[in-house]
Design a protein around this motif. Sequence first.
Motif, PDB file in Angstrom:
ATOM      1  N   ASN A 342      -8.011  -7.838  -0.549  1.00 46.91           N
ATOM      2  CA  ASN A 342      -8.113  -6.400  -0.297  1.00 46.91           C
ATOM      3  C   ASN A 342      -7.387  -5.625  -1.394  1.00 46.91           C
ATOM      4  N   ILE A 343      -7.893  -4.460  -1.749  1.00 43.81           N
ATOM      5  CA  ILE A 343      -7.337  -3.653  -2.838  1.00 43.81           C
ATOM      6  C   ILE A 343      -5.856  -3.343  -2.630  1.00 43.81           C
ATOM      7  N   VAL A 344      -5.458  -2.999  -1.409  1.00 46.71           N
ATOM      8  CA  VAL A 344      -4.057  -2.659  -1.141  1.00 46.71           C
ATOM      9  C   VAL A 344      -3.167  -3.884  -1.338  1.00 46.71           C
ATOM     10  N   ASP A 345      -3.614  -5.034  -0.819  1.00 46.88           N
ATOM     11  CA  ASP A 345      -2.834  -6.267  -0.973  1.00 46.88           C
ATOM     12  C   ASP A 345      -2.724  -6.663  -2.443  1.00 46.88           C
ATOM     13  N   LEU A 346      -3.811  -6.480  -3.196  1.00 48.93           N
ATOM     14  CA  LEU A 346      -3.787  -6.807  -4.631  1.00 48.93           C
ATOM     15  C   LEU A 346      -2.729  -5.989  -5.361  1.00 48.93           C
ATOM     16  N   LEU A 347      -2.673  -4.685  -5.059  1.00 53.78           N
ATOM     17  CA  LEU A 347      -1.736  -3.795  -5.743  1.00 53.78           C
ATOM     18  C   LEU A 347      -0.291  -4.138  -5.414  1.00 53.78           C
ATOM     19  N   ILE A 352       1.891  -3.932  -8.830  1.00 52.82           N
ATOM     20  CA  ILE A 352       1.289  -2.733  -9.419  1.00 52.82           C
ATOM     21  C   ILE A 352       1.786  -1.509  -8.654  1.00 52.82           C
ATOM     22  N   CYS A 353       1.968  -1.694  -7.357  1.00 57.38           N
ATOM     23  CA  CYS A 353       2.601  -0.689  -6.505  1.00 57.38           C
ATOM     24  C   CYS A 353       3.777  -1.340  -5.786  1.00 57.38           C
ATOM     25  N   THR A 354       4.775  -0.549  -5.456  1.00 58.09           N
ATOM     26  CA  THR A 354       5.994  -1.102  -4.873  1.00 58.09           C
ATOM     27  C   THR A 354       5.898  -1.325  -3.366  1.00 58.09           C
ATOM     28  N   SER A 355       4.916  -0.696  -2.721  1.00 53.38           N
ATOM     29  CA  SER A 355       4.783  -0.829  -1.270  1.00 53.38           C
ATOM     30  C   SER A 355       3.340  -0.542  -0.869  1.00 53.38           C
ATOM     31  N   GLU A 361      -1.559   5.490  -0.964  1.00 57.59           N
ATOM     32  CA  GLU A 361      -1.541   6.839  -1.551  1.00 57.59           C
ATOM     33  C   GLU A 361      -2.259   6.859  -2.901  1.00 57.59           C
ATOM     34  N   MET A 362      -2.046   5.819  -3.701  1.00 58.55           N
ATOM     35  CA  MET A 362      -2.692   5.756  -5.017  1.00 58.55           C
ATOM     36  C   MET A 362      -4.205   5.623  -4.862  1.00 58.55           C
ATOM     37  N   VAL A 363      -4.638   4.785  -3.934  1.00 61.19           N
ATOM     38  CA  VAL A 363      -6.087   4.597  -3.718  1.00 61.19           C
ATOM     39  C   VAL A 363      -6.720   5.886  -3.210  1.00 61.19           C
ATOM     40  N   LEU A 364      -6.136   6.483  -2.174  1.00 61.74           N
ATOM     41  CA  LEU A 364      -6.700   7.711  -1.605  1.00 61.74           C
ATOM     42  C   LEU A 364      -6.605   8.897  -2.563  1.00 61.74           C
ATOM     43  N   ILE A 375     -11.681   3.684  -7.116  1.00 57.09           N
ATOM     44  CA  ILE A 375     -11.731   3.077  -5.790  1.00 57.09           C
ATOM     45  C   ILE A 375     -10.961   3.967  -4.817  1.00 57.09           C
ATOM     46  N   ALA A 376     -11.667   4.478  -3.802  1.00 59.54           N
ATOM     47  CA  ALA A 376     -11.032   5.354  -2.808  1.00 59.54           C
ATOM     48  C   ALA A 376     -11.106   4.763  -1.410  1.00 59.54           C
TER      49      ALA A 376
END
Length: 408
Positions: A342-347, A352-355, A361-364, A375-376
């Motif tokens: 999943n995109i969130v898990d990948l980040l 790439i993201c700290t949490s 927030e970055m995706v949305l 990717i939204a």
Amino acid sequence: MTLFEDLKYRGLIKDISSPELEKKLNEEKLTFYIGTDPTADSMHIGHFSSFLIATRLAKYGHKPILLIGGATGLIGDPKPSKERQMITPEEVEHNVIGLTKQAKEIFGFEVVNNFDWIKNINTIDFLRDWGKYINVNYMLDKDIINRRLETGITFCEFAYTILQGLDFVTLYEQKGVTLQVAGSDQWGNITTGIELARKKLNKELYGMTMPLVLDSNGVKFGKTEGNALWLDINKTSSYELYQYLINSDDSCVIDYLKKLTFLTKEEIDDIEEKHQEKPELRMAQKALAREVITFLHGKEEYEKAEKISKALFTDEIKTLDAKTLKENFKDVPFFDIASNINIVDLLVDNNICTSKREAREMVLGNAISINNEKIADLEYLITKNNAIDNEVVIIKKGKKKYYLGIYK
């Protein structure tokens, strides 16, 4: 336009040892040399700005000799602030081989190694035949040496200027060299060679320096701390070089066109006029990249770099193969992908993201792209099917941060 006028137009003359040199450059055919010490096995873009003058002078009939300092590299030219770290004889030998091959391939001129003549000079001969001609007070007046007196300078570094002067005299005797050209930081060493020739041989030799090419922050062109842009295509790809040049500051790019290309004054003036009218098109930067990369690596490599650069910022990224992407993203953070994710898990999993909160927030906020597609969707699943060549995923965070995911 005479050669000297062309050099002045391009801002390539800082110091000359005698007013006679202008006439000699315009009317005679001189044998000259320019050198570098083998601190690495490849030159970087800063060397290119200096060594290019060998080609300029050759176009007017002068004969260049490129010197690789296999002996002086074992000593080290004094740095303004501290002692240069010595490298081993084995490293120097390796670097000499690499630089010699590179200099011949890029510039095509005769290459010499000062180890060939310095290795046979013993201590007594060095002091009697060379050291006795150079007064200590004369050496203390050298800018680099003088700046080091407060913090301290070793005799090893102190004697470097005599070795370089020795090179100049030896090349005059062996090859008929009467001119040394170099960056402005070498003026003290050049004048030591002139002094040695005057006292030892009663012969006048000549020297000329070029201003160091700097970026908009006053830093040496092409060299940042620990991150040189190498001329070796295997160390710095044509794409990486393209990106550096295409992002040159507007305040510097015309100066770079003068110093780093063979475009005529009329061509540069035309580019400057168009660039000032529409700076957003970056016409000057594109011309700079085209000329430099074509000279170093050939037209095909330039066109490849241009294509990659264009593709990376559009949906044409999918026209590139995985091998090309990995080669040209070798300096960005990368990680392996083991399975669908999943995109969130990948980040989050790959820092790439700290949490998960930041990732969502970055995706949305439309701040995450996969292979240049925004990717939204928080449920977006990354699989081999949406990887390039079923292998590579380019993740972009914000405007400039890239990451490389590789399926194994």
